[in-house]
Design an enzyme around this catalytic site. Structure first.
Site, mmCIF file in Angstrom:
data_model
loop_
_atom_site.group_PDB
_atom_site.id
_atom_site.type_symbol
_atom_site.label_atom_id
_atom_site.label_comp_id
_atom_site.label_asym_id
_atom_site.label_seq_id
_atom_site.Cartn_x
_atom_site.Cartn_y
_atom_site.Cartn_z
ATOM 1 N N GLU A 1 0.976 -2.634 12.509
ATOM 2 C CA GLU A 1 1.146 -4.169 12.350
ATOM 3 C C GLU A 1 1.236 -4.904 13.770
ATOM 4 O O GLU A 1 1.730 -5.996 13.754
ATOM 5 C CB GLU A 1 2.072 -4.717 11.375
ATOM 6 C CG GLU A 1 1.483 -4.334 9.876
ATOM 7 C CD GLU A 1 2.723 -4.529 8.908
ATOM 8 O OE1 GLU A 1 3.822 -4.495 9.070
ATOM 9 O OE2 GLU A 1 2.214 -5.009 7.769
ATOM 10 N N TRP B 1 0.684 -1.177 -0.026
ATOM 11 C CA TRP B 1 0.014 0.000 -0.048
ATOM 12 C C TRP B 1 0.935 1.225 0.139
ATOM 13 O O TRP B 1 0.310 2.231 -0.241
ATOM 14 C CB TRP B 1 -0.946 -0.104 1.078
ATOM 15 C CG TRP B 1 -0.328 0.443 2.494
ATOM 16 C CD1 TRP B 1 1.002 -0.427 3.061
ATOM 17 C CD2 TRP B 1 -0.696 1.353 3.393
ATOM 18 N NE1 TRP B 1 1.114 0.153 4.420
ATOM 19 C CE2 TRP B 1 0.186 1.114 4.593
ATOM 20 C CE3 TRP B 1 -1.855 2.228 3.645
ATOM 21 C CZ2 TRP B 1 0.087 2.037 5.712
ATOM 22 C CZ3 TRP B 1 -1.964 2.966 4.571
ATOM 23 C CH2 TRP B 1 -0.974 2.891 5.754
ATOM 24 N N ASP B 2 2.199 1.038 0.473
ATOM 25 C CA ASP B 2 3.157 2.037 0.353
ATOM 26 C C ASP B 2 3.077 2.779 -1.055
ATOM 27 O O ASP B 2 3.145 4.037 -0.967
ATOM 28 C CB ASP B 2 4.608 1.542 0.417
ATOM 29 C CG ASP B 2 4.813 0.734 1.525
ATOM 30 O OD1 ASP B 2 3.754 0.303 1.868
ATOM 31 O OD2 ASP B 2 5.874 0.532 1.742
ATOM 32 N N LYS C 1 3.582 0.112 16.078
ATOM 33 C CA LYS C 1 4.461 -0.012 15.187
ATOM 34 C C LYS C 1 4.705 1.020 14.123
ATOM 35 O O LYS C 1 5.829 1.531 14.027
ATOM 36 C CB LYS C 1 4.551 -1.471 14.292
ATOM 37 C CG LYS C 1 5.588 -1.677 13.399
ATOM 38 C CD LYS C 1 5.299 -2.825 12.363
ATOM 39 C CE LYS C 1 6.378 -2.806 11.353
ATOM 40 N NZ LYS C 1 5.687 -3.499 10.364
ATOM 41 N N GLN C 2 3.602 1.696 13.826
ATOM 42 C CA GLN C 2 3.684 2.946 13.232
ATOM 43 C C GLN C 2 2.369 3.582 12.945
ATOM 44 O O GLN C 2 1.412 3.157 13.632
ATOM 45 C CB GLN C 2 3.975 2.273 11.749
ATOM 46 C CG GLN C 2 2.762 1.290 11.190
ATOM 47 C CD GLN C 2 3.456 0.529 9.876
ATOM 48 O OE1 GLN C 2 3.882 -0.392 9.947
ATOM 49 N NE2 GLN C 2 3.275 1.230 8.688
#
Lengths: 765, 765
Positions: B482, B354-355, B594-595
């Site tokens: 994630e 998806w980046d 995580k992000q």
């Protein structure tokens, strides 16, 4: 519950009988007609070779191979151990006039086979019609000795109906068996030799170096000639038999199998040990072995038989269950466990699950306490592996594997092996249950408490404090209900952990009182601190138990009540089993459950929940349960009986009792549902018998299904054998042997002696 | 954020320079000195052969192999497609007096290599000291043509410093490359041939039948003699060169590579097509190719350069990022996507995530709209695979893969491929973003709306109604963060789905107005019903967005606020990356993230959230974020700039800009962090530039880091090229080319023309 019986076999109170051969059901029958003695097991395959659908399955408890697993992350297992298929020690070929008998291609009639619960043998007979017009009656019998675990016996009888002539028979040991699940042949031959009429062979598994010594002796009729045969993976004899018209010619083969996992021993040692045993039992003939077998089973039935009157199908069913349970396990050999399919197939890879403690152990506790203890000792023996596994998961103490053959984790689905925590509490519950019923405190103090402490350590480090709730619990877990994959505060896990901490602390206090010196030595060795005990108490006291005050319903886990609803009856029957027809992730996002979870703990700690609470939770969860585990119906049957739903109790009961005989799940071909078989026993004793054994007293609240005229079962309680006998009018409980027992019937305490207590049957209003 | 720069390379505004060779950093440099042109890419490995640590990596966009995956359940992928390592078209060996040059074993000095952003070439030079005392200067240059995608050029210059003699040079094409990740050689030779000075070879991948035609021509100095070489996987020339003391001898090799995934074409057709192209470009010499290359890059820098004054390191860093982004992708070839490592290594298997839409697309929208459209067309082209995948998951519409090379799902971790739903909404967001900034409604109506409808269908069937909340949402999902593996009502997913439905409905209404006939044809073809649209509106209106009214904090998912707290600063640095040091399941049971997840949607839909709301959520989530994704710091940098935390904004900014040059994550050896490189651009434009492009108007709220004296960047907005120029005193925005543009600066609307608008720099109080 879209499960329908496939009625096929002949109903008989003491046998399983198949009349006529159906190639479509060949593998199903192979499973049902399995023989075993906990040490080894063999499927009911045709020993003479069969070109149709067959699984030549011969298994030895705890003998394993392993394969690598492609693991991506830390804590995910890297190798998988599984029960390996062993030697085909029944190998036989029969040839007359150049025609070799094969049920797949030969013409035959009058086929009948029987599994005899009293004699403990499997017989098969038929008349073979050769292409040249000759007819010969063939009779096969085999037994796996309950008395001598390493002994297997095979008898072949030929009776020519319309000719006199010769037959060529080959008999031997075949190590070229294929492990079907892995599609691999694992055996390498270490040695072959013949000494004093004994032909022996030593095989070794390729990766794990497990060894299996196998040997045979033949008892041949007069005039028979035999020639030795040898190939790389085979040793045998070619026998030429003289056949006389209408006379029986008998060939017996007596086999000694010795399985050896100890890599320390040299091949020479393993061979010598095997040969020595083969010579030791060289005097035993078929007749003697068969007689011993019948005597052994007579004892089993004397102490463990369940009699049902007025229901021949379930009478047969429950005896089949008890027969197979004893075949799978009876505790004569130390270090064994019970695979999900026993020793009857490769499915579930021969691995043992929490089923052992949750479903099988009660049968042994009340029928064969020595065997029960031996099962718990398997967990003690494999404590080092559980300690190691906990470390891999960044936790302290012992984490028992969800699936194992030798104590190491062998479930290659990380979501199960890393998230299902409930084996540890099942072991703890099993220890408590065993000790309460048998009174065996020696075991508790010698081994039980050490396990309890190490299991508690795991649960005290795997759990966490909810930030908002301020309560202790387990995050990222899967409970017994495997349709809720990764959840927080699963009610079952939390409650069982709370009980674990409490029982561990209670046992510590008790042992400290009972034997301070031994206790001090133990806690020294384990480094047990007071701080730990305070921590456990705190965690037990503050354990989160999701519960709705208004409805009295326990929430299976945080957020379960918000899970999207699915009317399970709207699922088309063709979509079952859901595992095969639904996308994997879809299984996990409904309020649908696979098997009891909340109801499970309401059964295990029955005394702590009122009938009303059980009824409310039963009504909520049963309507959401699709019973995709074969263990599911039995807990529902037991609870349905308790809350006054006899029709439902009976419906769920029938399933377990004849699960394999009627192939309800259409997968008996893969092997028997051994742990469900154990549940069938629970259905009667806990279900209709209304027994509860989780409290201080042994409780009975018997009921009886409408269609039964009478049923009875024995149980052993604190050394006393009790007989429970129920008919439509009355309940009778009496002591068969041992001291008078204090029990609780219909809410009253009684001291029961040999004369027994007789009470009117209580009927639900 | 335990990430520390490893300062090593020389700082230069227009180059990456390495002085002296460090074998320990060999693979890191190979990644950094990669060349590519979106069609093919080649790591900066030593073409002459290197016995040290090296990855001979040569990749072709979209060329893949596949391997089987052991899937247990329905909906879990069964095969894995990955970018395969291609031909080593730079293959060279240099021998003088029987000594073959090898940086691993030879003695050499004066090593220097450069990656030149203006010329688009990679050069390497050194002096080789032979064992016999001779010294020769070696100079290597290579380029991968941006003008002609199939063209690669290589130059070798030898200059003997103290002798006159001969050298043996072998040059050729080597298909014997190993795919390191799978440890397999995938190439089979279909054909080899030589025609009119062109040596060609056709290779084919073993499982997928992807074909690669490769050919070369040599330009040799006078007097050189060459001999043809041929092996099974290799075609080449042995060249004998005369070397004169202190004179340069130049050998050029010009390579044509044609990758072909179309299995319909015969080998003969693929070969002929390749040879035809090789002959067509036979006139191009090295000098011409190098000049074209420099011209191409001059255009790129004219329209896309970011100038930073007062910060040479980040000036170099951002130019390296832009250079590598253009090398990876610039939209000249249809059907390509951007792998997580571009064409610079095998990590992440060459797959796109998806980046692409979330991190890379904005760069192209504002710098190269044609390339942006082409990226979106990749998703249109692979719509059939997404429709198929949705069906496998028992859903309707289109489910875009979390990781793919050709449109099929290629992530073999079911928990990611089945539970991460956010690619579809990223594609929808990308369509909306692209259309809003470029005004390209033709694309929207021809292709965009069809994707929107199919994506909406997926989200309308994958979601469910909460039983207790009565709200719509997604159960059993993993959001962008994630570290929360399988949760319900992930706030990001729910919000993005709501926006998806709304935008789809809005686009339907708009297109219906704009072109009823074409609209009717489309909806007919797709079977779009009014009922569906009502359903989407209902689901959008009733979407659950977990939110705490009291604190103003969005709850990442149901139950997140109860997740056990972990002070992330208490984790020892040695335990990073956690994926390698913590048990897999342990990662998932804290309030550690995580992000960005909540912060991600606050950035994407910036206009809908106040600065106060962003500040509150930033303060909550940033302190719980360990940035284990290289994409994480950039969103934090952008938000930190907005909420008035310039120091934090700068700290997070530095990481992305020099992530690979300073090997922050210590894994640049595996390839460049291509999508993080795109985020570096966002850091400046959205971060310091304060641009927001999610609403009706283009917004700027520029700030400038303390240590910078000035920075400027261009952007293309609705066909107009704007220049944004900021120093410590003022902001200047002007039109470089195109019509005046209507934009919003510091809360005011302006019409900007060539003269530009100059405003005082707004400083945070």
């Amino acid at each position: 519950m879209p499960k329908i019986a496939d009625k096929y076999l002949v109903v008989d109170p003491w046998k399983v009988v198949e009349e006529g051969f159906d190639p479509q059901r060949s593998r199903v029958s192979e499973s049902i007609f399995s023989l075993g003695n906990e040490y080894m097991g063999v499927r009911g395959y045709a020993e003479e070779g069969y070109s149709g659908d067959t699984l030549i399955g011969s298994y030895f408890n705890g003998l394993f191979e392993e394969s690598e697993v492609g693991a991506h992350y830390k804590g995910i297992i890297r190798s998988l151990r599984f029960m390996v298929n062993g030697v085909d020690w029944l190998y036989t070929r029969i040839t007359i006039d150049d025609e070799t008998f094969d049920m797949g291609t030969s013409k035959f009639s009058n086929f009948r086979r029987e599994l005899d619960f009293k004699r403990g043998v499997y017989t098969r007979q038929l008349i073979w019609h050769l292409q040249n017009g000759k007819s010969v009656q063939l009779f096969f019998e085999r037994l796996v000795s309950m008395e001598v675990s390493i002994l297997g016996c095979q008898r072949l009888v030929l009776k020519p109906l319309n000719f006199t002539g010769t037959a060529q028979v080959i008999m031997g040991l075949d190590f070229a068996t294929i492990h079907e699940d892995q599609n691999t042949r694992y055996w390498e031959t270490v040695k072959q030799d013949r000494q004093r009429g004994i032909s022996g062979m030593l095989g070794q598994t390729a990766n794990t170096g497990n060894r299996l010594f196998s040997s045979y002796r033949l008892a041949l009729p007069e005039g028979a000639k035999s020639t030795a045969l040898s190939e790389e993976n085979f040793i045998g004899d070619e026998i030429i038999l003289k056949l006389n018209k209408e006379e029986e010619t008998v060939v017996d083969k007596l086999v000694i199998n010795c399985a050896d996992k100890d890599r320390e021993q040299s091949d020479v040692e393993v061979w010598s040990k095997g040969m020595k045993l083969a010579k030791q039992y060289a005097q035993v003939d078929y007749q003697t072995a068969a007689e011993q077998q019948e005597q052994y089973w007579a004892k089993v039935w004397k102490h463990s038989d369940i009699v049902i009157e007025g229901d021949p199908e379930n009478q047969q069913g429950i005896r089949f269950c008890i027969f197979q349970l004893y075949q799978t396990y009876h505790g004569d050999n130390p270090g064994f466990n019970i695979g999900a399919k026993g020793l009857t197939g490769e499915a579930y890879r021969g691995l043992a699950f929490w089923d052992t403690e949750s479903y099988c152990l009660p049968f042994y506790i009340f029928n064969n306490p020595k065997a029960a203890r031996s099962l718990l000792e398997f967990r003690y023996k494999t404590l080092p592996q559980a300690l190691e596994r906990a470390k891999e998961l960044d936790c302290a103490g012992a984490f028992y594997p969800i699936a194992t053959i030798d104590g190491t984790e062998s479930c290659d689905l990380w979501q199960h092996s890393n998230l299902q925590l409930h084996v540890g509490t099942a072991v703890a519950y099993g220890i408590r249950h065993y000790v309460n019923i048998t009174g065996d405190r020696a075991f508790l103090y010698e081994k039980g408490l050490e396990m309890l402490i190490q299991i508690s350590r795991f649960y005290a480090t795997r759990g966490q404090w909810g930030q908002k709730s301020g309560k202790y619990g387990y995050f990222g877990v899967m409970g017994p209900d495997e349709f809720q994959l990764m959840v927080n505060n699963n009610c079952y896990i939390n409650l069982m952990a709370k009980k674990l901490f409490e029982y561990t602390l209670q046992t510590i206090a008790e042992m400290e009182q009972a034997d301070l010196a031994v206790f001090a030595a133990l806690t020294d060795r384990l480094g047990l601190t007071m701080q730990e005990q305070i921590d456990w108490k705190n965690k037990a006291d503050n354990m989160k138990i999701p519960y709705d005050d208004e409805t009295g319903i326990y929430e299976e886990h945080d957020g379960f009540f918000d899970m999207p609803h699915l009317d399970i009856h709207s699922i088309p029957v063709t979509e079952f089993p859901l595992y095969s027809h639904w996308s994997y992730d879809r299984l996990y996002r409904y309020d649908m459950i696979k098997q009891p979870d909340v109801l499970m703990f309401m059964f295990l700690y029955s005394g702590e929940f009122s009938v009303e609470a059980k009824r409310a939770n039963y009504d909520y969860y049963e309507t959401r349960c699709i019973h995709e585990s074969s263990l599911s119906p039995s807990i529902h049957s037991i609870l349905a009986a308790e809350i006054g739903r006899p029709a439902e109790a009976y419906k769920f009961f029938e399933f377990a009792t004849r699960l394999d005989l009627d192939n309800y799940n259409r997968n008996t071909r893969e092997g028997l549902h051994t742990t469900s078989i154990a549940a069938a026993w629970m259905n009667i004793v806990y279900g209709f018998g209304g027994m509860r054994s989780d409290g201080d007293k042994l409780i009975f609240n018997p009921t009886i299904p409408e269609r039964w005229s009478q049923y009875s079962f024995p149980i052993t309680y604190q050394g006393t054998e009790l007989a429970v006998d129920v008919n439509q009018q009355r309940v009778k409980i009496s002591v068969r042997s041992g001291d008078p027992a204090s029990i609780h019937i219909y809410g009253q305490d009684y001291i029961v002696g040999p004369a027994g207590i007789v009470l009117d049957l209580k009927k639900e209003g």
